[in-house]
Design a protein around this motif. Structure first.
Motif, PDB file in Angstrom:
ATOM      1  N   ASP A 179     -12.319  23.458   9.832  1.00 41.27           N
ATOM      2  CA  ASP A 179     -11.151  23.539  10.059  1.00 41.27           C
ATOM      3  C   ASP A 179     -10.396  24.705   9.345  1.00 41.27           C
ATOM      4  OD1 ASP A 179      -8.556  21.505  11.654  1.00 41.27           O
ATOM      5  OD2 ASP A 179      -7.879  23.000  10.235  1.00 41.27           O
ATOM      6  N   ARG A 180      -9.357  25.490   9.823  1.00 43.73           N
ATOM      7  CA  ARG A 180      -8.724  26.410   8.921  1.00 43.73           C
ATOM      8  C   ARG A 180      -8.100  25.776   7.925  1.00 43.73           C
ATOM      9  NH1 ARG A 180      -4.373  28.239  13.608  1.00 43.73           N
ATOM     10  NH2 ARG A 180      -3.190  26.648  13.405  1.00 43.73           N
ATOM     11  N   THR A 197     -13.931  24.172   5.331  1.00 42.23           N
ATOM     12  CA  THR A 197     -12.859  24.823   5.768  1.00 42.23           C
ATOM     13  C   THR A 197     -13.041  26.393   5.973  1.00 42.23           C
ATOM     14  OG1 THR A 197     -11.686  23.727   3.846  1.00 42.23           O
ATOM     15  CG2 THR A 197     -10.506  25.514   4.759  1.00 42.23           C
ATOM     16  N   LYS A 223     -11.754  29.302   9.324  1.00 40.93           N
ATOM     17  CA  LYS A 223     -10.953  29.635  10.413  1.00 40.93           C
ATOM     18  C   LYS A 223     -12.078  30.548  11.405  1.00 40.93           C
ATOM     19  CE  LYS A 223      -7.114  32.199  12.404  1.00 40.93           C
ATOM     20  NZ  LYS A 223      -5.817  32.671  11.954  1.00 40.93           N
ATOM     21  N   ARG A 267     -13.529  32.648  14.303  1.00 40.61           N
ATOM     22  CA  ARG A 267     -12.527  33.802  15.118  1.00 40.61           C
ATOM     23  C   ARG A 267     -13.498  34.283  16.080  1.00 40.61           C
ATOM     24  NH1 ARG A 267     -10.931  34.543   9.676  1.00 40.61           N
ATOM     25  NH2 ARG A 267      -8.732  35.011   9.546  1.00 40.61           N
ATOM     26  N   ASP A 287      -9.478  23.219  18.592  1.00 38.37           N
ATOM     27  CA  ASP A 287      -8.668  23.724  17.939  1.00 38.37           C
ATOM     28  C   ASP A 287      -7.319  23.757  18.344  1.00 38.37           C
ATOM     29  OD1 ASP A 287      -9.852  25.377  19.791  1.00 38.37           O
ATOM     30  OD2 ASP A 287      -9.942  27.026  18.643  1.00 38.37           O
ATOM     31  N   THR A 312      -8.281  29.227  19.769  1.00 36.35           N
ATOM     32  CA  THR A 312      -8.923  30.423  19.633  1.00 36.35           C
ATOM     33  C   THR A 312     -10.179  30.460  20.517  1.00 36.35           C
ATOM     34  OG1 THR A 312      -8.428  30.674  17.212  1.00 36.35           O
ATOM     35  CG2 THR A 312     -10.161  31.939  18.044  1.00 36.35           C
TER      36      THR A 312
END
Ligand SMILES: Cc1cc2nc3c(=O)[nH]c(=O)nc-3n(C[C@H](O)[C@H](O)[C@H](O)COP(=O)(O)OP(=O)(O)OC[C@H]3O[C@@H](n4cnc5c(N)ncnc54)[C@H](O)[C@@H]3O)c2cc1C
Length: 380
Positions: free
Chosen positions: A34-35, A117, A119, A121, A145, A150
């Motif tokens: 998770d971001r 942690t 994100k 991409r 997400d 994304t």
């Protein structure tokens, strides 16, 4: 290493996918990305249907809702002033998402999932495995997400549009610690629109307003203003808005070894704005498919989701079209106000896997009055 499963997003869908995967095989290697760091806030009404509790029990994680005060009442009021109020057959809960999601993530981690942690991409696939950010390699990926996924975008799948997308803002206000009734007031302005007032049972209320994206005039600022007008006591600093991708328009939930769950799969109920139950169910089915049948996970997940929620989605998709004609909603709530069975049916359709039955439909049509009649009732 190659993970058995990598999950993108640790909200209700992702954390449940990781938890279900670990339950399916406690030796599995499951990565949960998770971001954000938990606890983290999420724009939500914080309404947790009792159906979510059922899923958590089945996954051996009842502690996620332990100690949450039961919210025993549910009141629905139309713009015409018709009210259906009562006690649903089983109590629901209202738990701030900062707390609920952190507990669910903790349950997944306790079961053996690895939380990181990050994100995400990029995503690539060579057929046998999926690679996230050129870094994490997995046999199956669950994309959980959220509404602005994304992964969904990377798969080339368009986001929901028009009537199939909602937007809502929530805020926190002081409340009576003894309050036990969730209130939903449908609003004529921007129809179909609604405002909610949900007590957490701890002296805090979650209040908010939601509207179909194609009916919103004036953008997010106008929505915030609406909330402040309806609930002037709300803490302005707590206002937070987000999109709701409705299940009336869903992408294919599986693409090769990538399975979409929760909001990323557009699973929010278009009638109620409820999404946590569908996130938890889809996360569970995706996590189980990924571990039990990694090479055919997509087909297994599609089948399982269709078997569990297919008919419900078909009914709510039709009803989402129907409710755009407000007098039919006035008629439905009139019937629910008079008949306990219809009230229960309405609650199940809004919060769980409920279907509209022919007998209830006939009663709604019998209670139907043209537009002008409801306008007179409202004016009185
Ligand atoms: C204002 C509002 C009120 C609502 N009220 C209710 C309600 O009362 N009851 C109800 O049941 N539902 C409600 N919903 C719907 C509910 O909030 C969602 O359906 C639910 O959060 C979906 O869970 P999820 O796990 O799919 O997504 P989310 O809860 O959005 O979780 C997605 C996670 O993915 C992470 N993430 C996003 N992008 C990336 C990335 N690139 N890499 C890594 N991590 C990423 C995010 O940080 C987040 O933690 C409401 C929605 C809104 C907007």
């Amino acid at each position: 290493m190659v993970w058995d499963l990598a999950v993108v997003g640790a909200g209700p869908a992702g954390a449940t996918a990781a938890l279900a995967a670990m339950r399916a095989n406690p030796e599995a290697h499951v990565l949960l990305l998770d971001r954000a760091e938990f606890p983290r806030d999420k724009a939500c009404g914080d309404g947790i249907a009792v159906h979510v509790a059922d899923q958590l029990h089945a996954l051996g994680a009842p502690q996620v809702l332990a100690g949450a005060p039961p919210v025993t009442g549910l009141r629905l009021t139309t713009p015409g002033g018709i009210t259906a109020a009562g006690r649903p057959r089983r109590a629901n809960h209202v738990v701030p998402r900062a707390e609920f999601d952190a507990r669910l993530v903790a349950a997944a981690v306790d079961a053996g999932a690895q939380l990181r942690t990050a994100k995400v991409r990029t995503l690539t696939s060579d057929g046998a495995r999926v690679v996230l950010d050129d870094r994490h390699s997995a046999r199956v990926v669950v994309a959980a997400d959220g509404a602005n996924s994304t992964v969904r975008r990377l798969l080339g799948l368009p986001a929901n549009q028009g009537a199939h997308l909602g937007i809502a803002v929530r805020g926190y206000a002081p409340g009576d610690p003894g309050a036990v009734e969730q209130r939903i007031d449908m609003v004529a302005d921007g129809w179909p629109a609604y405002a909610w007032d949900f007590p957490t049972g701890t002296g805090l209320r979650n209040v908010g307003v939601g509207v179909a994206r194609d009916r919103l005039r004036g953008g997010k600022t106008a929505l915030h203003q609406r909330l402040l007008t309806l609930y002037p006591e709300v803490d302005a600093a707590s206002l937070r808005a987000h999109h709701l991708p409705f299940s009336s328009s869903r992408p294919q939930p599986a693409h090769g070894r990538v399975l979409l769950a929760g909001d990323a799969a557009s699973l929010i109920n278009p009638l109620s704005g409820e999404g946590i139950y569908y996130a938890v169910v889809s996360g569970r089915l995706a996590g189980e498919a990924a571990i039990r049948r990694p090479d055919t996970a997509g087909a297994a997940y599609r089948r399982a989701l269709q078997a569990m929620l297919g008919r419900h989605f078909a009914h709510t998709t039709t009803l989402a079209r129907v409710i755009r004609h407000r007098p039919l909603v006035e008629a439905a709530v009139t019937v629910a106000a008079k008949r306990r069975a219809a009230y229960d049916e309405l609650v199940e359709i809004a919060l769980g896997q409920g279907l509209l039955h022919v007998g209830t439909l006939a009663q709604v049509l019998a209670a139907y009055r043209p537009e002008r009649r409801w306008e007179r009732i409202r004016a009185r």
